[in-house]
Design a protein around this motif. Structure first.
Motif, short mmCIF file in Angstrom:
data_model
loop_
_atom_site.label_atom_id
_atom_site.label_comp_id
_atom_site.label_asym_id
_atom_site.label_seq_id
_atom_site.Cartn_x
_atom_site.Cartn_y
_atom_site.Cartn_z
N VAL A 107 0.81 -1.21 0.00
CA VAL A 107 0.00 0.00 0.00
C VAL A 107 0.85 1.26 0.00
O VAL A 107 1.79 1.40 0.78
N THR A 108 0.49 2.18 -0.90
CA THR A 108 1.01 3.54 -0.84
C THR A 108 -0.15 4.43 -0.43
O THR A 108 -1.21 4.39 -1.05
N GLY A 109 0.04 5.18 0.64
CA GLY A 109 -1.00 6.11 1.09
C GLY A 109 -0.54 7.51 0.80
O GLY A 109 0.53 7.92 1.23
N ALA A 110 -1.34 8.25 0.04
CA ALA A 110 -0.95 9.61 -0.32
C ALA A 110 -1.95 10.61 0.24
O ALA A 110 -3.16 10.38 0.17
N ASP A 111 -1.43 11.68 0.84
CA ASP A 111 -2.32 12.73 1.32
C ASP A 111 -1.57 14.05 1.20
O ASP A 111 -0.36 14.12 1.45
N ALA A 112 -2.29 15.09 0.80
CA ALA A 112 -1.66 16.39 0.61
C ALA A 112 -1.28 17.03 1.94
O ALA A 112 -0.43 17.91 1.99
N SER A 113 -1.89 16.58 3.01
CA SER A 113 -1.59 17.14 4.32
C SER A 113 -0.51 16.32 5.02
O SER A 113 -0.69 15.13 5.29
N SER A 114 0.62 16.95 5.35
CA SER A 114 1.69 16.20 6.01
C SER A 114 1.30 15.87 7.45
O SER A 114 1.82 14.93 8.03
N THR A 115 0.38 16.62 8.02
CA THR A 115 -0.11 16.28 9.36
C THR A 115 -0.82 14.93 9.33
O THR A 115 -0.57 14.06 10.15
N ASN A 116 -1.69 14.77 8.34
CA ASN A 116 -2.38 13.49 8.18
C ASN A 116 -1.37 12.35 8.00
O ASN A 116 -1.52 11.28 8.58
N ILE A 117 -0.37 12.58 7.17
CA ILE A 117 0.62 11.54 6.89
C ILE A 117 1.38 11.16 8.17
O ILE A 117 1.61 9.98 8.43
N GLU A 118 1.69 12.15 9.00
CA GLU A 118 2.38 11.85 10.26
C GLU A 118 1.49 11.00 11.18
O GLU A 118 1.93 10.03 11.78
N VAL A 119 0.22 11.39 11.27
CA VAL A 119 -0.74 10.62 12.08
C VAL A 119 -0.81 9.18 11.56
O VAL A 119 -0.74 8.22 12.33
N ALA A 120 -0.91 9.04 10.25
CA ALA A 120 -1.04 7.72 9.64
C ALA A 120 0.21 6.87 9.89
O ALA A 120 0.10 5.68 10.20
N LYS A 121 1.39 7.48 9.78
CA LYS A 121 2.65 6.74 9.98
C LYS A 121 2.75 6.20 11.40
O LYS A 121 3.11 5.04 11.62
N ILE A 122 2.43 7.05 12.36
CA ILE A 122 2.51 6.65 13.77
C ILE A 122 1.56 5.49 14.03
O ILE A 122 1.90 4.50 14.67
N HIS A 123 0.35 5.60 13.48
CA HIS A 123 -0.64 4.55 13.74
C HIS A 123 -0.26 3.24 13.09
O HIS A 123 -0.40 2.17 13.69
N ALA A 124 0.26 3.30 11.85
CA ALA A 124 0.65 2.06 11.15
C ALA A 124 1.78 1.35 11.89
O ALA A 124 1.80 0.11 11.99
N ALA A 125 2.70 2.14 12.45
CA ALA A 125 3.81 1.53 13.19
C ALA A 125 3.27 0.77 14.40
O ALA A 125 3.69 -0.34 14.69
N SER A 126 2.31 1.37 15.09
CA SER A 126 1.77 0.71 16.28
C SER A 126 0.93 -0.51 15.90
O SER A 126 0.71 -1.40 16.71
N SER A 127 0.47 -0.56 14.67
CA SER A 127 -0.31 -1.71 14.20
C SER A 127 0.57 -2.76 13.53
O SER A 127 0.06 -3.74 13.00
N ASP A 128 1.90 -2.53 13.53
CA ASP A 128 2.83 -3.47 12.90
C ASP A 128 2.56 -3.64 11.40
O ASP A 128 2.66 -4.74 10.87
N LEU A 129 2.20 -2.54 10.73
CA LEU A 129 1.92 -2.63 9.30
C LEU A 129 2.93 -1.77 8.53
O LEU A 129 3.24 -0.66 8.95
#
Lengths: 254, 411
Positions: free
Chosen positions: A95-117
């Motif tokens: 999966v590549t997740g793209a979002d124009a907002s870097s805030t969203n991307i930071e939130v998404a990265k942190i959550h994916a790491a905690s989900s082991d994805l």
């Protein structure tokens, strides 16, 4: 939001700065199912089931298999906090997740790491990805078109991202009086499911307005369906009524 | 399950789902999950030596055991319940007529199958051993901490177990429920249940007999051979008096109460005394924890509802989790837990209320209440569609039937 946060805020893009700013402010709320994105969390099962069924059928996968998307390259445009990207990764897609907002991307990265994805989250736009020549087996374009500045230009870029033989899903809200009554007056003013101003009537998109630019860009419509809320069962479900929320499925012929 | 060493050197393990508690519900849950491809840990102290209680497995529970391919092993230990007789022995002014329900009216071979818990548990434990994705951990849970994407359990053997979801099958004093911050509503009845098993001279002809007395029901349920289990609900003082009697005197007392329908009786095994009460968790799932069985609901042993309701929890939670995984969802996500809550709430609420009302109507000295109960049983006896509806609803409400209890598979 500061200018530095918007990666592609310059000229020649279809990102509407005011729209991006509003969502960034809510980014921390993304993963709170009781918070502001509650409607999206409630919406998720029906669209996940639809994507699972269509992708499995198209690529000859077993719909019931937990890893049915193994090996497929998938792009989630406007991924937000990753509500769709994470399930797609769990099903085995790259999966590549793209979002124009870097805030969203930071939130998404942190959550994916905690989900082991492992998900490739990028603060970028459809236009930038298309310019770089990237292509995917599956492109998810869910609840995004009603927020972009130039719909035909945006869709043209999205279409380029679909590999020959690949699929693109588009989900949005129709521009009808019924949609105005239900999705704006109903959901934002009466029920307060969504913050006021989440959707503006003029920016809603009719199926024909998706069909024309995407067909011109070489995609072919495979099917469309409506999504309606069933208040008795407190859940969303697929219907034949595309007057309000609807999904369309396109493919690029090989 | 993968093993890891943490920085501090204590062993740490990863699993998809940790089932806490190894009673019948917990074991059936762990088995179902492992069979459907979830890495599962079944965590509980080694089983207590013996459990002399019995359970009437109703048709829906049998269906689930069948789909888990366990029924063929369990069936030889059971006695079929083909007829249910309800006798009004309240001695009041208005008494309900005697009603006999026959399983054949529902075109079923039996309403259910009575089995000693010890035998049911032994078969489930044996089946658990054979599952490659199921690991049995003999330990208590000393700590439970819910994080953003998983739960960390501290076990009494000093190890740590990390899971995406925890299933609390740890009974009415559920530690999982408390750690998940789920509140309960609890109530007491002015009654105790004396529970024991009997041998008797006359055959039971696969009849269960429920005598409704002013202090509560006195129920004989057939076991294999010329044996039956008894649940005798009494006011606490009288129950303690009975509990203290020697075997011969108590057996005579039971025979007299049963109008000698099963002839001479002898008490086998141990007898147990339970204060009657009810408990209902405010929600069956929260904070990556889902509750099943008595961790979620407790009510008096009337009408064979307890474990059967627990098995419906098991089949429903299994169905919800398999569907969530199929969509790629996080199996411990609030939306998934909410789906489980939504699926179970009506069934649990209606069972709890029905058993509560039935029990309170027996205790009530109010004439209108006696009238209603009498009228209800009279109509149940005379109006065939109502009879069939009540019988079917008594076995499992149609609305709440999970796939595994309809002869369907999950994957």
């Amino acid at each position: 939001m500061s200018a530095a946060e918007t990666v592609a805020g310059g000229s020649g893009t279809t990102v509407d700065d005011a729209e991006v700013a509003r969502f960034s402010a809510m980014a921390a709320e993304w993963w709170n199912p009781a918070g502001k994105f509650r409607p999206l969390h409630k919406f998720n099962p029906v669209r996940l089931a639809y994507i699972k069924r269509q992708v499995s059928a198209h690529f000859g996968r077993d719909e019931k298999a937990p890893d049915a998307f193994a090996g497929l390259r998938l792009l989630d445009i406007g991924c937000g906090g990753g509500l769709l990207s994470e399930p797609m990764a769990r099903l085995g897609a790259h999966v590549t997740g793209a979002d124009a907002s870097s805030t969203n991307i930071e939130v998404a990265k942190i959550h994916a790491a905690s989900s082991d994805l492992a998900i490739d989250y990028r603060a970028t736009t459809a236009e930038a990805l298309a310019a770089a020549g990237e292509q995917f087996d599956v492109v998810l374009n869910m609840e995004v078109v009603e927020h972009v500045a130039d719909v035909p230009l945006y869709l043209e870029a999205c279409a380029q991202l679909v590999k020959p033989g690949g699929l693109m899903f588009v989900a949005t809200i129709n521009r009808t009086l019924k949609a105005y009554a239900l999705a704006i007056v109903g959901a934002e003013v009466v029920l307060r499911w969504l913050p006021r101003g989440t959707h503006t009537y003029e920016k809603l998109v009719r199926p024909q307005e998706l069909l024309e630019p995407l067909t011109a860009a070489g995609l072919r419509e495979m099917e469309r369906c409506g999504v309606s809320f069933d208040p008795l069962r407190d859940r969303w479900q697929e219907t034949s009524d595309t007057d309000v929320n609807y999904m369309m499925l396109f493919s690029r012929p090989t | 399950m993968t093993q890891r060493k943490t920085a501090t050197g204590t062993p740490s393990r990863e699993t998809d789902i940790a089932v806490i508690g190894a009673g019948p519900s917990g074991m059936a849950m762990a088995l179902l999950l492992a069979r459907h491809g979830f890495r599962t840990a079944l965590v509980a102290p080694a089983l207590p030596a013996s459990d002399d209680r019995t359970t009437a497995l109703l048709e829906s529970s049998v269906e689930m055991l069948r789909s888990l391919k366990l029924w063929d092993r369990i069936a030889p230990h059971t006695a079929p319940l083909e007829h249910m007789r309800i006798i009004d022995a309240t001695g009041r002014l208005i008494r309900a007529p005697e009603v006999v329900f026959d399983a054949s009216e529902l075109k079923l071979p039996a309403f259910g199958y009575n089995i000693r818990n010890a035998e049911l548990n032994a078969e489930l434990a044996e089946a658990c051993k054979a599952e490659s994705l199921l690991e049995r951990i003999d330990a208590r849970v000393d700590g439970l901490e819910t994080g953003e994407s998983g739960v960390s359990l501290t076990l009494s053997d000093g190890s740590t177990l990390n899971a995406r979801l925890v299933v609390g099958a740890d009974g009415r004093r559920s530690a999982v429920r408390e750690a998940a911050g789920i509140e309960v509503r609890e109530w007491r009845y002015p009654q105790c249940a004396l529970v024991l098993n009997l041998e008797h001279d006359a055959p039971h002809h696969d009849h269960s007999s429920e005598f409704h007395t002013p202090t509560g029901p006195f129920t004989l349920v057939p076991l294999k051979g010329r044996r039956s289990s008894l649940v005798w609900v009494q006011e606490p003082g009288e129950a303690e008096h009975l509990h203290a009697l020697n075997d011969e005197t108590l057996a005579l007392e039971i025979e007299r109460r049963a109008s000698s329908i099963l002839g001479r009786m002898r008490i086998v095994g141990t007898r147990q005394l339970y204060p009657l009460g009810g408990l209902s968790a405010k929600t069956v799932a929260s904070n990556r924890c889902a509750l099943i069985g008595e961790a979620a609901h407790v009510f008096p042993p009337i009408g064979a509802q307890g474990l059967n309701l627990g098995f419906r929890d098991v089949a429903t939670l299994g169905e919800v989790l398999v569907a969530a995984r199929r969509r790629g969802e996080d199996i411990g996500a609030p939306s998934v837990l909410a789906a489980y809550e939504r699926a179970r709430r009506p069934d649990i609420a209606s069972r709890t209320t029905a058993v509560d009302l039935l029990n309170r109507s027996l205790l009530s000295d109010l004439l209108p209440v006696q009238l209603l109960r009498g009228l209800g049983l009279y109509l149940a006896g005379r109006v065939p569609p109502l009879r069939r509806f009540l019988m079917r609803e008594g076995i499992a409400p149609a609305m709440a039937r999970p796939r595994l209890m309809r002869g369907l598979t999950l994957s």
